[in-house]
Design a protein around this motif. Structure first.
Motif, short mmCIF file in Angstrom:
data_model
loop_
_atom_site.label_atom_id
_atom_site.label_comp_id
_atom_site.label_asym_id
_atom_site.label_seq_id
_atom_site.Cartn_x
_atom_site.Cartn_y
_atom_site.Cartn_z
N GLU A 26 10.99 -13.63 7.51
CA GLU A 26 11.51 -14.13 6.25
C GLU A 26 13.03 -14.04 6.18
N LYS A 33 13.89 -9.15 8.33
CA LYS A 33 12.90 -9.08 7.24
C LYS A 33 11.61 -9.76 7.68
N SER A 35 7.14 -10.09 6.98
CA SER A 35 5.93 -9.78 6.23
C SER A 35 4.76 -9.95 7.20
N HIS A 52 -0.77 1.91 5.66
CA HIS A 52 0.64 1.54 5.85
C HIS A 52 1.34 2.52 6.77
N ASN A 56 3.23 1.59 10.17
CA ASN A 56 4.62 2.03 10.35
C ASN A 56 4.78 2.89 11.59
N ALA A 68 13.55 -4.90 6.09
CA ALA A 68 12.46 -5.03 5.11
C ALA A 68 11.18 -5.44 5.84
N THR A 70 7.09 -5.95 4.74
CA THR A 70 5.97 -5.87 3.80
C THR A 70 4.69 -6.12 4.57
N GLN A 71 3.64 -5.47 4.14
CA GLN A 71 2.38 -5.58 4.88
C GLN A 71 1.18 -5.61 3.94
N LYS A 72 0.20 -6.37 4.37
CA LYS A 72 -1.10 -6.40 3.71
C LYS A 72 -2.10 -5.98 4.78
#
Length: 82
Positions: A26, A33, A35, A52, A56, A68, A70-72
């Motif tokens: 992103e 960055k 995701s 998470h 990580n 940055a 982000t994770q799902k």
């Protein structure tokens, strides 16, 4: 080092025995960055924070330069229910 979507995806898939990984840069290609959507049975029985932390830990070195991430995180069963 600048990381790519393919590099992050391959590492997560391998280390987490993931059945599905989507990674999106992103940051317009600068690798700062990302995701991710990660589907793995290694998340079974783990609360969100533990999932998470697991992700990580896999990306510990990379996260030193990624600003940055982000994770799902989903189990295979959760993924099928979507």
């Amino acid at each position: 080092m600048v990381y790519t979507e393919a590099y992050i995806k391959e590492k997560l898939a391998k280390e987490l025995d993931a059945v599905h990984v989507e990674v999106t840069d992103e940051s317009d290609g600068c690798g700062a960055k990302f995701s991710a959507v990660i589907v793995s049975d290694k998340f079974q029985g783990k609360p969100l924070l533990a999932r998470h932390r697991l992700v990580n830990s896999v990306l510990q070195e990379e996260l030193k330069t990624i600003h940055a991430f982000t994770q799902k995180t989903l189990t295979v069963e959760q993924w099928k229910q979507q």
